[in-house]
Design a protein around this motif. Sequence first.
Motif, PDB file in Angstrom:
ATOM      1  N   TYR A 113      15.781  13.957  43.143  1.00 55.92           N
ATOM      2  CA  TYR A 113      16.768  13.646  42.229  1.00 55.92           C
ATOM      3  C   TYR A 113      16.114  13.485  40.517  1.00 55.92           C
ATOM      4  CZ  TYR A 113      20.473  11.467  44.610  1.00 55.92           C
ATOM      5  OH  TYR A 113      21.635  11.331  45.621  1.00 55.92           O
ATOM      6  N   LEU A 121      22.473  19.661  33.403  1.00 57.46           N
ATOM      7  CA  LEU A 121      23.185  19.939  32.312  1.00 57.46           C
ATOM      8  C   LEU A 121      22.894  19.141  31.269  1.00 57.46           C
ATOM      9  CD1 LEU A 121      25.426  22.267  31.789  1.00 57.46           C
ATOM     10  CD2 LEU A 121      26.900  20.343  31.542  1.00 57.46           C
ATOM     11  N   ASN A 122      22.737  17.844  31.472  1.00 57.44           N
ATOM     12  CA  ASN A 122      22.148  16.753  30.533  1.00 57.44           C
ATOM     13  C   ASN A 122      20.733  16.336  30.679  1.00 57.44           C
ATOM     14  OD1 ASN A 122      24.921  16.441  29.614  1.00 57.44           O
ATOM     15  ND2 ASN A 122      25.475  15.049  31.100  1.00 57.44           N
ATOM     16  N   PHE A 144      21.119  23.908  40.690  1.00 59.64           N
ATOM     17  CA  PHE A 144      22.409  24.685  41.553  1.00 59.64           C
ATOM     18  C   PHE A 144      22.256  26.129  41.972  1.00 59.64           C
ATOM     19  CE2 PHE A 144      24.391  20.446  39.936  1.00 59.64           C
ATOM     20  CZ  PHE A 144      23.963  19.904  41.003  1.00 59.64           C
ATOM     21  N   GLN A 222      20.321  21.612  49.970  1.00 59.83           N
ATOM     22  CA  GLN A 222      21.473  21.352  49.647  1.00 59.83           C
ATOM     23  C   GLN A 222      21.647  20.323  48.483  1.00 59.83           C
ATOM     24  OE1 GLN A 222      22.556  17.631  50.182  1.00 59.83           O
ATOM     25  NE2 GLN A 222      24.513  18.618  49.641  1.00 59.83           N
ATOM     26  N   GLY A 226      22.980  24.043  45.014  1.00 60.65           N
ATOM     27  CA  GLY A 226      24.339  24.250  44.779  1.00 60.65           C
ATOM     28  C   GLY A 226      24.974  25.217  45.757  1.00 60.65           C
ATOM     29  N   PRO A 227      26.023  26.158  45.378  1.00 61.62           N
ATOM     30  CA  PRO A 227      26.714  26.804  46.431  1.00 61.62           C
ATOM     31  C   PRO A 227      25.761  27.838  47.025  1.00 61.62           C
ATOM     32  CG  PRO A 227      27.744  26.780  44.205  1.00 61.62           C
ATOM     33  CD  PRO A 227      26.408  26.266  43.986  1.00 61.62           C
TER      34      PRO A 227
ATOM     35  N   GLN C 166      31.749  26.898  37.140  1.00 58.52           N
ATOM     36  CA  GLN C 166      30.674  25.772  37.198  1.00 58.52           C
ATOM     37  C   GLN C 166      30.984  24.474  36.770  1.00 58.52           C
ATOM     38  OE1 GLN C 166      27.447  27.267  37.781  1.00 58.52           O
ATOM     39  NE2 GLN C 166      28.737  28.997  38.413  1.00 58.52           N
ATOM     40  N   LEU C 212      32.148  27.178  41.706  1.00 62.62           N
ATOM     41  CA  LEU C 212      31.655  25.828  42.033  1.00 62.62           C
ATOM     42  C   LEU C 212      30.142  25.614  41.511  1.00 62.62           C
ATOM     43  CD1 LEU C 212      32.945  24.363  44.033  1.00 62.62           C
ATOM     44  CD2 LEU C 212      31.574  25.247  46.162  1.00 62.62           C
ATOM     45  N   LEU C 213      30.018  24.838  40.994  1.00 62.04           N
ATOM     46  CA  LEU C 213      28.720  24.328  40.517  1.00 62.04           C
ATOM     47  C   LEU C 213      27.536  23.730  41.732  1.00 62.04           C
ATOM     48  CD1 LEU C 213      26.940  23.407  37.959  1.00 62.04           C
ATOM     49  CD2 LEU C 213      27.698  21.137  37.923  1.00 62.04           C
ATOM     50  N   SER C 214      28.322  22.926  42.394  1.00 63.31           N
ATOM     51  CA  SER C 214      27.739  22.509  43.695  1.00 63.31           C
ATOM     52  C   SER C 214      28.529  21.962  44.681  1.00 63.31           C
ATOM     53  CB  SER C 214      26.424  21.501  43.145  1.00 63.31           C
ATOM     54  OG  SER C 214      25.696  21.377  44.291  1.00 63.31           O
ATOM     55  N   TYR C 215      28.041  21.858  45.902  1.00 70.80           N
ATOM     56  CA  TYR C 215      28.462  21.219  46.914  1.00 70.80           C
ATOM     57  C   TYR C 215      27.757  19.873  46.819  1.00 70.80           C
ATOM     58  CZ  TYR C 215      30.173  25.410  49.065  1.00 70.80           C
ATOM     59  OH  TYR C 215      30.529  26.763  49.433  1.00 70.80           O
ATOM     60  N   PHE C 216      28.437  18.761  47.323  1.00 72.20           N
ATOM     61  CA  PHE C 216      27.694  17.531  47.351  1.00 72.20           C
ATOM     62  C   PHE C 216      27.838  16.789  48.631  1.00 72.20           C
ATOM     63  CE2 PHE C 216      31.418  14.786  47.342  1.00 72.20           C
ATOM     64  CZ  PHE C 216      32.523  15.368  46.731  1.00 72.20           C
ATOM     65  N   GLU C 221      26.209  10.958  45.803  1.00 69.64           N
ATOM     66  CA  GLU C 221      25.614  12.193  45.293  1.00 69.64           C
ATOM     67  C   GLU C 221      26.772  12.744  44.593  1.00 69.64           C
ATOM     68  OE1 GLU C 221      23.299  13.801  46.143  1.00 69.64           O
ATOM     69  OE2 GLU C 221      23.486  15.774  46.424  1.00 69.64           O
ATOM     70  N   SER C 224      27.143  11.302  40.970  1.00 72.02           N
ATOM     71  CA  SER C 224      25.955  11.732  40.257  1.00 72.02           C
ATOM     72  C   SER C 224      26.193  12.943  39.564  1.00 72.02           C
ATOM     73  CB  SER C 224      24.784  11.145  40.626  1.00 72.02           C
ATOM     74  OG  SER C 224      24.178  12.222  41.472  1.00 72.02           O
ATOM     75  N   ILE C 225      26.304  14.065  40.468  1.00 65.71           N
ATOM     76  CA  ILE C 225      26.222  15.363  40.160  1.00 65.71           C
ATOM     77  C   ILE C 225      27.511  15.586  39.291  1.00 65.71           C
ATOM     78  CG2 ILE C 225      26.986  17.794  40.912  1.00 65.71           C
ATOM     79  CD1 ILE C 225      25.662  17.468  43.445  1.00 65.71           C
ATOM     80  N   VAL C 227      28.851  13.422  37.025  1.00 66.21           N
ATOM     81  CA  VAL C 227      28.450  12.599  35.857  1.00 66.21           C
ATOM     82  C   VAL C 227      27.352  13.335  34.832  1.00 66.21           C
ATOM     83  CG1 VAL C 227      27.537  10.626  34.603  1.00 66.21           C
ATOM     84  CG2 VAL C 227      29.386  10.494  36.264  1.00 66.21           C
ATOM     85  N   ASP C 228      26.273  13.748  35.651  1.00 65.64           N
ATOM     86  CA  ASP C 228      25.122  14.502  35.172  1.00 65.64           C
ATOM     87  C   ASP C 228      25.364  15.973  34.556  1.00 65.64           C
ATOM     88  OD1 ASP C 228      23.779  12.107  35.681  1.00 65.64           O
ATOM     89  OD2 ASP C 228      22.714  13.180  37.303  1.00 65.64           O
ATOM     90  N   ASN C 229      26.464  16.316  35.188  1.00 69.73           N
ATOM     91  CA  ASN C 229      26.659  17.706  34.818  1.00 69.73           C
ATOM     92  C   ASN C 229      28.032  18.118  34.308  1.00 69.73           C
ATOM     93  OD1 ASN C 229      24.025  19.406  35.825  1.00 69.73           O
ATOM     94  ND2 ASN C 229      24.600  17.971  37.814  1.00 69.73           N
ATOM     95  N   GLY C 230      28.603  16.969  33.984  1.00 66.05           N
ATOM     96  CA  GLY C 230      29.977  17.256  33.161  1.00 66.05           C
ATOM     97  C   GLY C 230      30.976  18.052  33.938  1.00 66.05           C
TER      98      GLY C 230
END
Lengths: 280, 372, 344
Positions: A113, A121-122, A144, A222, A226-227, C166, C212-216, C221, C224-225, C227-230
């Motif tokens: 984490y 991004l932030n 990602f 995972q 990311g993808p 993204q 896709l930015l990411s899977y969760f 999870e 948080s993804i 919020v953290d990555n807009g």
Amino acid sequence: MSARHILTYLVAILPLGLFIGYPLGALLWSSVSTSNEGAVTYTLAFLAEALSSPAYLAVLGVTLVICIATAIISVAIALPMALFVWSRPARYQPIALLVLILPMFMSYIVKIYTMRSLLGLNGFFNQLLLTTGIVDKPTTLFLFNRGSILATFVVLYIPFAALPIYLSLERVPANFVLAGRDLGASYARALKDIVLPLASPGIVAAALFAFILALGDFVTPQMVGGPSGMTFGRIVWSQFGLAFNYSLGAALGIVLLVVTVAALAGSGLASRALTARMGR
Amino acid sequence: MLRAAPKTAGEYVPLVGLRDVAVDYGALRVLQPTDLTIAEGEFLTILGPSGSGKTTILKLIGGFLSPSAGQVSFKAADITGLPPERRPFNTVFQDYALFPHMSVAENVAYSLRVKGASRSERLDEARKALELVGLAGFGDRKVAQLSGGQQQRVALARAIVAKPSLILLDEPLSALDAALRHQMQSFLKSIQRQLGTTFVFVTHDQQEALAMSDRIVVMNVGRIVQIGSPAEIYNDPFNAFVATFIGRNNLLPATPLPEHRDRFTTEIGVVQARSGEAAGVDADCQLAIRPECISVRRRGLELASEQKNRIEGVVREVAFAGTHYGYRVAAGARCTVTLECSGRHNETDGPLSVGEDVEMSFDPQDTRIIRT
Amino acid sequence: MTDISRRGFAAMIGAVGAYIAAPAVLRAQETELRVYTWEGYAEPEFVLKFEAANGCKLKLTYTGSVDEMFAKMQGSKGQDFDIVSFDTGSTGRYVEQKLIQPLDTILLPGRAGMIPVFQQQPSLELDGKLWGVPHAWGSLPLIYSKEAFPTAPESWAVLWDPQYAQQVIALDDAINNTALAALILGFPDPYNLTDDQLAAVKAKLIEIKGNLLSYFAGYDEGVSIFVDNGAKLMFAMGEPQAKSLRDKGADVACTIPKEGGIGWIDCQFITAGAKDVALAHKWIEACLDRSVGEIMSKKVGYGNVLDDSLNREIGMTYADRLKYLARPESYDKRIKIWNEVKAA
């Protein structure tokens, strides 16, 4: 053989059989068998599928590249760290070593984490780039993707690489560097000619640790991948945890096991060759 | 490999010098400001108990340690800040520090490899150096296959192969057993003579120092106490420490008699010391008489030679040491005298036994005044 | 060991054994209902009431995941629990492994008051028998940023729109992703696809990866993804994720676009090894009380199976537009496709 001998052997072999032999056997058995309503059939189809699916093999390739890179980078970073600890005065070494391996005692998930918030991004890096004006908009380049998997693997496994390197350095007498310098070698040259060959078993072990730990890690990819976060460990996990296809999972597990054993064997040879060659 | 014959006595060319060199570890001063000059071609031994600063001096010369003050020079050059790899000196380490992943020849030739010598040159020089130390044909072996004495020789070969101006030896014989140690002493000495290279040898073993050295530097608690040839050190110890650290000595507290500056009052009566030496001694001092300088006989027998100093006593201990007998004799109320009776001194008609009354005598020439 | 000390040792073992066994013996005198469920499904407000009314004690065990639940049930062949709660999609597996038993509808009169779509769920009626009774439902909605979308996106196709590269995240799950793609592609039964349809699904899912930015992999999870990555859009695990996002300051809302969505219905089942089958039926019947549903809807935010007015109150008006999770034609095929999508 006396009763005591037999007992000694039992004490040594029983846990080995119980905790290594049995699971291994079960894995092998699962990979060649399938049961339906209690009727067991034996087949090599699962192993064949594991070995022939282009998708699985492609992921295996990517996984190996990431894990080898993890091993190399972890060692490259851990080696100077271990050398630094080793070259401290003897009384400071335990505390320096503790600092070095302290991250080992931190929760694995917390570290992942943390990496995610650093790379996000932030996150720290984006803030840094924004503040310094290098970018005017936060970038998603850090997180990602495969690079972030690699970076997180390295952060996670550096302590595991540093420890065996330090332990093998510890067996190199402290005055060997002085002896080398006395004979005209610079500090760096003495490290290269004398210390590193003698520490090479530890260096190889470090690379192996990082490689194997990364290979079996199906959480990090995972969470930060990311993808593109698909690694072979996740495919194995998905067969057990999602598909309930234990046979294919076991067959894929065997592939992973073979890779691991090959890495072990290879590193053994590499270690010997390295020590011999660097001494010349 | 072979060099010119060693410099003859009196030809004194300074090679390495320490000027006002001091070493501090934090608040602890381990080496007091020290001056020392090492001459080209000499076998110099630094002798002292542990903690005396002898290894510190070795490290200063080798460049393994920077002085807190002062200057180290080589010929005319200041080398105080020069790292070990740039000093033309090589060291034989106490534990030899042979590299276990290299063969014997690779160990010996390592300094040549660092200098970039060709492989054939390295092999050739290593072979010559190994021949010199009596290990011809050992080049391909692994270090671990050698005995302690052989490893010692490899370490020496490794130190001499690059023809350094000076070789530092850090208690190299301390790990060997007594017989091998004696053998190695004469071997080292002969190698040094053959090469003509300056040897700086550190030891805490006074017998070793006496046997091998051209000059001995005696150290104690971070200071040089005395520098001199083995004979000077042995015969004219500067103080009580040197007198007792090198060889054995009977030390008698003494007070000079007025008007007789070579005669002293001691616990065992009035003793005459070596004449002329007492000049300037007015205060209390000590008299030093070596055990082998004391003659002893059973009371009532005539002494063969009339010597001026005579004492009576009772034998307390007898120890047979092969070449001689050692006795401890009680003389006076509180004083015990140690003496040795070798063939020359044994005028006792057979060994003495405990409890016998004896008379001892010693020559004023053998009675040295030690200033306290 | 002497004879005496051996006897002493045996006595000690006996005493220790008795001590360990004692509470179990005492407990056995009180009727116990062993419920294996999810957090939020057994709130004290109605559990205590049930215990008092029936003179029994509920022993609650919570699960962390569908897979853990199935593994645990399989491990004990259903002997460790009386009641188990899972979604409709898993019914087939449990029936096949003989881990649950058919219900006696006579003992469950409360079913009559259920919203029809939950009362008649084909996935709960196998071999002509009823196996489970729904007690909560929800969807896998599209969560969107209200800042980026003043009005709710009309179609799931927005996830594929390169404009939002993204900025899209999706849950990491084989069945849900393949089913969603099938919905969007217009296939009638997203849980029963032909090989050709599966191939189309796979292509559709690979196509989204560029966006896709990411899977969760979990509820928090995902939050948080996002919020953290807009992130702007999310194929979510459930309506409560929107609430968590708002709690974290993200201005988001849920929607079920025109193609419909994936729904889940959590149901209660009686295990094959249930000790007191009658009591188990009483518990299921008790959960059909309006007051229980109200607590679950208002406190936890689950859809209600009895009263549509409660659903309207919390904005869950789309129960009949959802395709509820059912057993897919093949887990293996879907996992394989999903692995291939992720490996692509």
